[in-house]
Write a protein that holds these residues in place. Structure first.
Motif, mmCIF file in Angstrom:
data_model
loop_
_atom_site.group_PDB
_atom_site.id
_atom_site.type_symbol
_atom_site.label_atom_id
_atom_site.label_comp_id
_atom_site.label_asym_id
_atom_site.label_seq_id
_atom_site.Cartn_x
_atom_site.Cartn_y
_atom_site.Cartn_z
ATOM 1 N N GLY A 23 0.828 -1.190 0.000
ATOM 2 C CA GLY A 23 0.000 0.000 0.000
ATOM 3 C C GLY A 23 0.862 1.240 0.000
ATOM 4 N N GLY A 24 0.290 2.347 0.324
ATOM 5 C CA GLY A 24 1.025 3.602 0.280
ATOM 6 C C GLY A 24 0.964 4.205 -1.114
ATOM 7 N N GLY A 25 1.599 5.359 -1.253
ATOM 8 C CA GLY A 25 1.617 6.038 -2.536
ATOM 9 C C GLY A 25 1.321 7.515 -2.388
ATOM 10 N N LEU A 26 0.891 8.092 -3.489
ATOM 11 C CA LEU A 26 0.622 9.530 -3.555
ATOM 12 C C LEU A 26 -0.884 9.760 -3.631
ATOM 13 N N VAL A 27 -1.365 10.682 -2.801
ATOM 14 C CA VAL A 27 -2.790 10.979 -2.777
ATOM 15 C C VAL A 27 -2.974 12.463 -2.498
ATOM 16 N N GLN A 28 -4.077 13.008 -2.939
ATOM 17 C CA GLN A 28 -4.371 14.416 -2.684
ATOM 18 C C GLN A 28 -4.982 14.599 -1.296
ATOM 19 N N THR A 29 -4.894 15.801 -0.801
ATOM 20 C CA THR A 29 -5.496 16.132 0.477
ATOM 21 C C THR A 29 -6.972 15.732 0.493
ATOM 22 N N GLY A 30 -7.346 15.081 1.584
ATOM 23 C CA GLY A 30 -8.721 14.603 1.707
ATOM 24 C C GLY A 30 -8.944 13.205 1.189
ATOM 25 N N GLY A 31 -7.957 12.659 0.530
ATOM 26 C CA GLY A 31 -8.084 11.323 -0.048
ATOM 27 C C GLY A 31 -7.882 10.214 0.965
ATOM 28 N N SER A 32 -7.909 8.996 0.457
ATOM 29 C CA SER A 32 -7.789 7.812 1.300
ATOM 30 C C SER A 32 -6.738 6.858 0.748
ATOM 31 N N LEU A 33 -6.129 6.134 1.665
ATOM 32 C CA LEU A 33 -5.192 5.076 1.319
ATOM 33 C C LEU A 33 -5.336 3.952 2.328
ATOM 34 N N ARG A 34 -4.928 2.771 1.920
ATOM 35 C CA ARG A 34 -4.962 1.617 2.813
ATOM 36 C C ARG A 34 -3.595 0.942 2.805
ATOM 37 N N LEU A 35 -3.053 0.760 3.988
ATOM 38 C CA LEU A 35 -1.792 0.043 4.158
ATOM 39 C C LEU A 35 -2.082 -1.331 4.744
ATOM 40 N N SER A 36 -1.310 -2.309 4.319
ATOM 41 C CA SER A 36 -1.438 -3.659 4.875
ATOM 42 C C SER A 36 -0.075 -4.191 5.264
ATOM 43 N N CYS A 37 -0.082 -5.055 6.257
ATOM 44 C CA CYS A 37 1.161 -5.640 6.752
ATOM 45 C C CYS A 37 0.910 -7.113 7.032
ATOM 46 N N ALA A 38 1.691 -7.964 6.380
ATOM 47 C CA ALA A 38 1.559 -9.403 6.577
ATOM 48 C C ALA A 38 2.678 -9.888 7.486
ATOM 49 N N ALA A 39 2.310 -10.631 8.508
ATOM 50 C CA ALA A 39 3.280 -11.156 9.457
ATOM 51 C C ALA A 39 3.607 -12.609 9.136
ATOM 52 N N SER A 40 4.835 -13.009 9.469
ATOM 53 C CA SER A 40 5.269 -14.375 9.172
ATOM 54 C C SER A 40 4.834 -15.364 10.252
ATOM 55 N N ARG A 41 4.274 -14.854 11.334
ATOM 56 C CA ARG A 41 3.758 -15.699 12.395
ATOM 57 C C ARG A 41 2.274 -15.403 12.598
ATOM 58 N N THR A 42 1.575 -16.330 13.200
ATOM 59 C CA THR A 42 0.197 -16.047 13.542
ATOM 60 C C THR A 42 0.156 -14.832 14.457
ATOM 61 N N ILE A 43 -0.752 -13.907 14.159
ATOM 62 C CA ILE A 43 -0.776 -12.670 14.935
ATOM 63 C C ILE A 43 -1.225 -12.912 16.369
ATOM 64 N N PHE A 44 -1.821 -14.065 16.640
ATOM 65 C CA PHE A 44 -2.197 -14.376 18.020
ATOM 66 C C PHE A 44 -0.961 -14.614 18.883
ATOM 67 N N SER A 45 0.191 -14.914 18.252
ATOM 68 C CA SER A 45 1.426 -15.116 18.999
ATOM 69 C C SER A 45 2.136 -13.815 19.322
ATOM 70 N N LEU A 46 1.653 -12.718 18.737
ATOM 71 C CA LEU A 46 2.284 -11.417 18.907
ATOM 72 C C LEU A 46 1.579 -10.629 20.005
ATOM 73 N N ASN A 47 2.351 -9.897 20.782
ATOM 74 C CA ASN A 47 1.743 -9.075 21.829
ATOM 75 C C ASN A 47 0.884 -7.975 21.220
ATOM 76 N N SER A 48 1.380 -7.408 20.160
ATOM 77 C CA SER A 48 0.645 -6.346 19.479
ATOM 78 C C SER A 48 1.257 -6.125 18.107
ATOM 79 N N MET A 49 0.510 -5.449 17.268
ATOM 80 C CA MET A 49 1.018 -4.964 15.989
ATOM 81 C C MET A 49 0.572 -3.523 15.835
ATOM 82 N N GLY A 50 1.252 -2.818 14.970
ATOM 83 C CA GLY A 50 0.863 -1.435 14.806
ATOM 84 C C GLY A 50 1.565 -0.754 13.659
ATOM 85 N N TRP A 51 1.290 0.511 13.555
ATOM 86 C CA TRP A 51 1.897 1.353 12.526
ATOM 87 C C TRP A 51 2.534 2.573 13.185
ATOM 88 N N TYR A 52 3.724 2.872 12.737
ATOM 89 C CA TYR A 52 4.434 4.066 13.134
ATOM 90 C C TYR A 52 4.790 4.816 11.860
#
Length: 115
Positions: free
Chosen positions: A8-37
Motif C-alpha cells: 500500500g502507500g503512494g501519492l494521494v491528494q489532500t482529503g483522499g484515502s489510502l490503505r496500508l497492509s502488513c503481513a506477518a510471518s507468524r500467527t498474529i495471536f502469537s504477537l503481543n501487538s502490531m501497529g503502525w508508526y
C-alpha cells in the motif's frame, strides 16, 4: 523472529484515502501487538495506531477519527485505513510487531499527501 511485509502507500491528494497492509510471518495471536508508526523527514518516528493481541486499539491524537487499524486473523495481516489525509500525514509508514521482549519492523512504505 518475525518478518513483516508491507503493501500500500503512494501519492494521494489532500482529503483522499489510502490503505496500508502488513503481513506477518507468524500467527498474529502469537504477537503481543502490531501497529503502525511513521517518520517524516527530520522528525522522530511516532506512533500512529496499534492493535493488541486482544484486539484493543490505540491511536495517536493526530489521526483519531480519520484512521482505522484492523486485523485479519486468518491472513495474519494488519491494515491501516487512512481517510481525510492531510499533507502533515506525509511520512514513511512502518509496520511494527511486538513479540516477546523484542520489536520487529517492516521495510517502510512511503505515503505522500499533496496539497
Amino acid at each position: 523472529q518475525v518478518q513483516l511485509v508491507e503493501s500500500g502507500g503512494g501519492l494521494v491528494q489532500t482529503g483522499g484515502s489510502l490503505r496500508l497492509s502488513c503481513a506477518a510471518s507468524r500467527t498474529i495471536f502469537s504477537l503481543n501487538s502490531m501497529g503502525w508508526y511513521r517518520q517524516a523527514p527530520g522528525k522522530q518516528r511516532e506512533l500512529v495506531a496499534t492493535i493488541t493481541n486482544g484486539a484493543g486499539t490505540n491511536y495517536a491524537d493526530s489521526v483519531e477519527g480519520r484512521f482505522t487499524i484492523s486485523r485479519d486473523t486468518a491472513k495474519n495481516t494488519v491494515s491501516l485505513q487512512m481517510s481525510g489525509l492531510k499533507p502533515e500525514d506525509t511520512a514513511v509508514y512502518y509496520c511494527n510487531a511486538a513479540f516477546g521482549s523484542r520489536w520487529y519492523w517492516g521495510q517502510g512504505t512511503q505515503v505522500t499527501v499533496s496539497s
